[in-house]
Design an enzyme around this catalytic site. Structure first.
Site, PDB file in Angstrom:
ATOM      1  N   THR A  78       0.875  -1.181   0.014  1.00 20.91           N
ATOM      2  CA  THR A  78      -0.117   0.103   0.042  1.00 20.91           C
ATOM      3  C   THR A  78       0.925   1.536  -0.062  1.00 20.91           C
ATOM      4  OG1 THR A  78      -1.875  -1.202   1.201  1.00 20.91           O
ATOM      5  CG2 THR A  78      -1.793   1.052   1.525  1.00 20.91           C
ATOM      6  N   SER A 126       1.543  -7.569  -1.135  1.00 22.83           N
ATOM      7  CA  SER A 126       1.945  -8.619  -0.445  1.00 22.83           C
ATOM      8  C   SER A 126       1.444  -9.884  -0.228  1.00 22.83           C
ATOM      9  CB  SER A 126       2.570  -8.042   0.953  1.00 22.83           C
ATOM     10  OG  SER A 126       1.646  -8.025   1.778  1.00 22.83           O
ATOM     11  N   THR A 167       3.099  -9.697  14.847  1.00 23.03           N
ATOM     12  CA  THR A 167       1.832 -10.196  13.967  1.00 23.03           C
ATOM     13  C   THR A 167       0.981  -9.156  13.466  1.00 23.03           C
ATOM     14  OG1 THR A 167       0.285 -11.926  14.236  1.00 23.03           O
ATOM     15  CG2 THR A 167       0.392 -10.606  15.979  1.00 23.03           C
TER      16      THR A 167
HETATM   17  N1  ASP Z   1      -2.498  -5.670   0.521  1.00 28.90           N
HETATM   18  C1  ASP Z   1      -1.519  -4.681   0.902  1.00 28.90           C
HETATM   19  C2  ASP Z   1      -0.365  -5.488   0.711  1.00 28.90           C
HETATM   20  O1  ASP Z   1      -0.109  -6.342   1.837  1.00 28.90           O
HETATM   21  C3  ASP Z   1      -1.921  -4.112   2.345  1.00 28.90           C
HETATM   22  C4  ASP Z   1      -0.770  -3.129   2.779  1.00 28.90           C
HETATM   23  O2  ASP Z   1       0.312  -3.069   2.311  1.00 28.90           O
HETATM   24  O3  ASP Z   1      -1.156  -2.482   3.381  1.00 28.90           O
HETATM   25  O4  ASP Z   1       0.520  -5.451   0.169  1.00 28.90           O
END
Ligand code: ASP
Length: 352
Positions: free
Chosen positions: A22, A67, A175
């Site tokens: 993000t 991710s 976590t």
């Molecule tokens: N879905 C995103 C990721 O893990 C969530 C984030 O980065 O906060 O890449």
């Protein structure tokens, strides 16, 4: 690719490794979903980075990923990259999505041996281009921590860590606990290694330092991913337990148990564990609780697991146990050796 060298006259040097997440995403107007953009725009959004007395280079993974799509191959690429560039930098900052950051930081902690330099993972809950983003503060503090040294020139935090919302945590103790708060990570069983306020306060007592400086970094990228996770719950059936425990593709099973390591004491459950144990599978117990440790000697239900050959994961997180198993099983085909190593504190992942 390496680019964006800044302030070339300066003393420390940091490599920012951008994998996605993000922090570097923006809304695609065609379908309103968040998609990654390139690193040069992150640097434009965070001009504060130019104020550091250090050289900052960047390396961008291709493709950039959310991710949720992380695979062990990304950990292998990350560990190899750090190994290749190790002598060129004083520290490394890994920009990573939050969803699997704890898994990746855990994996890197086991893959990098004799680490003397900081590897700080960070990311954000809101993209860096958004007005209230947490990404700027996280990135700037991560760079400061990655470049911090003591009077002897040794890194203050020579560990794989996660910096998030003003806390620096040992990566393999973390976590993700919130899908929306800036305070998205916990390190339930060990306090933060540092906290950022007006200054960054390091908790040196908790930080792991090399026993001896000057040893070359060893990068261990071999992994065996044949691990299943069995989360016990009321109503779980013998068929489901049998499918997970006895599957031919499963070399090890993480049992996520109740409280201090308790599970179903019924005969069918214990019998299946014994069958799996007799097949040579590695069975390890971690608790579903956020805080505290497995102790299979407290209750009769826990004792039955121990008698069936289940080893204790103590206060390991599931993320860390998964990464530890991948790593140990990648090193050796000998399950008895893997079991013995599981109960050892290798990289600060369990309390002693
Ligand atoms: N879905 C995103 C990721 O893990 C969530 C984030 O980065 O906060 O890449």
């Amino acid at each position: 690719m390496i680019d964006n060298t800044l302030n070339p006259q300066d003393k420390s040097s940091i490599l920012i490794i951008y994998t996605g997440g993000t922090i570097g995403m923006r809304e695609d107007p065609s379908d309103q979903t968040l998609k990654p953009f390139d690193f040069s725009q992150i640097m434009e959004e965070v001009p504060e980075l130019r104020k550091f007395a250090c050289r900052i280079d960047s390396y961008t993974f291709d493709p950039l990923i959310d991710s949720s799509d992380v695979e062990p191959s990304l950990w292998q690429s990350l560990a190899s990259l750090i190994g290749e560039r190790y002598d060129d930098y004083d520290g490394f900052v890994v920009l990573h999505g939050t969803d699997t950051m704890s898994y990746s930081a855990s994996a890197l902690s086991f893959m990098l041996d004799d680490l003397e330099k900081p590897v700080v993972f960070t990311g954000s809950q809101l993209p860096i281009g958004r007005p209230r983003t947490d990404g700027k503060e996280n990135l700037v503090s991560a760079v400061e921590i990655a470049s911090a040294k003591d009077a002897a020139g040794h890194a203050l935090v020579p560990e794989v860590t996660i910096f998030f919302d003003s806390k620096l945590m040992r990566g393999n103790r973390t976590t993700k606990v919130s899908a929306e708060d800036f305070d998205a990570f916990r390190s339930p069983n060990i306090p933060p290694l540092a906290e950022a306020g007006i200054s960054i306060r390091y908790n040196d007592r908790l930080i792991r330092h090399p026993k001896e400086y000057g040893r070359p970094l060893k990068v261990q990228t071999a992994m065996d991913t044949r691990v299943s996770i069995l989360k016990v719950h009321p109503g779980i059936t013998p068929q489901v337990v049998s499918n997970i425990l006895l599957g031919a593709e499963t070399r090890a099973v993480i049992l996520e148990t109740y409280g201090s390591g308790n599970a179903i004491s019924k005969d069918w459950f214990i019998r299946l564990l014994k069958v799996a144990g007799d097949m040579g599978k590695v069975l390890v117990n971690v608790t579903q609780c956020l805080y505290g440790s497995v102790n299979m000697d407290i209750y009769a239900t826990g004792r039955r697991l121990k008698e069936a050959g289940v080893v204790s994961g103590f206060d390991s997180t599931t993320e860390s146990m998964l990464a530890k198993l991948f790593h140990l099983m990648g090193i050796s085909p000998d399950n008895a050796w893997v079991k013995s190593k599981l109960e050892e504190n290798l990289k600060g992942e369990i309390s002693e």
